[in-house]
Every structure is written in C-alpha cells, then in structure tokens.
Design a protein around this motif. Structure first.
Motif: not given
Length: 121
Positions: A22-26, A107-115
């Motif tokens: 999550l941190q790299p996604a802000g 979990f898939d990190p990208a999917k978690l960010v998107k959710a």
C-alpha cells in the motif's frame, strides 16, 4: 489523494506485506496486532478503510468488526476482511457484522490497492 488504512493482523509478516503493497500506492498504513490493539489504535486515527484478519488472539476479526461498528464515527468506514478463510458461512457472518468485502490470502497487491481505492476513494 492519500488514503489512511488501519491493518489489523496478528502476523507481523502479513502486516509488513500489506504496508509494502500500500505505501508505494500513496496509502498511509497504521497497523495493529490483534482486535484489541486495533481498537486502541483506532482511538487516535480516522482511517479511510480498515483491513482485518479473522483468526487472531485476544479479539478475533468478528469481535473487532462489531466493536468498530459500535463507534458512531466508524459506522460507515469500509472494512475489508483479509484472511485464509474462504467458507461462505464465515463470509456471511462477516457481512452481517458489517464487513464491506472479503479478500482471501495470499493477496495480489495490485488487487488490494484497487479494492481499497474502490471502497475508500
């Protein structure tokens, strides 16, 4: 826009993985190591969303969701359950307690960010 997340999981590895996703996604990530600790941490923050495990010592995810929903200021805060459990009756119980969604580990990190962006954005 920076979203604030509370991640509650008794596994340090899982808390670290959530933070790394999550941190790299802000996202700003606050963590707690079980439900009781999560309630304490929640006292000082207003997260845009909460991630919780189900199987934890002292207070499990269901108890934690109940306790969060009892607090007026967190009644509408999205709660995602992140767990190894996939049983439909557990999902139904989590939804009844007030969970917004359910993600199965690993979990898939990208999917978690998107959710999280979908429920909290």
């Amino acid at each position: 826009m920076s979203l604030s997340i509370l991640a509650v999981d008794d596994s340090r590895t899982m808390r670290d993985m959530i933070r790394l996703a999550l941190q790299p996604a802000g996202f700003t990530v606050h963590t707690a190591d079980d439900g009781l600790h999560g309630i304490d941490v929640l006292d000082g923050i207003t997260p845009d969303a909460i991630i919780t495990d189900i199987n934890m010592p002292r207070m499990d995810g269901f108890g934690f969701i109940d306790a969060v929903r009892e607090q007026e200021q967190h009644r509408a805060t999205p709660i995602l359950v992140l767990t190894t459990e996939a049983a439909p009756e557990l999902k139904a119980r989590a939804r009844a307690a007030g969970a917004t969604g359910w993600i199965v580990k690993p979990f898939d990190p990208a999917k978690l960010v998107k959710a999280l962006q979908m429920v909290a954005g």
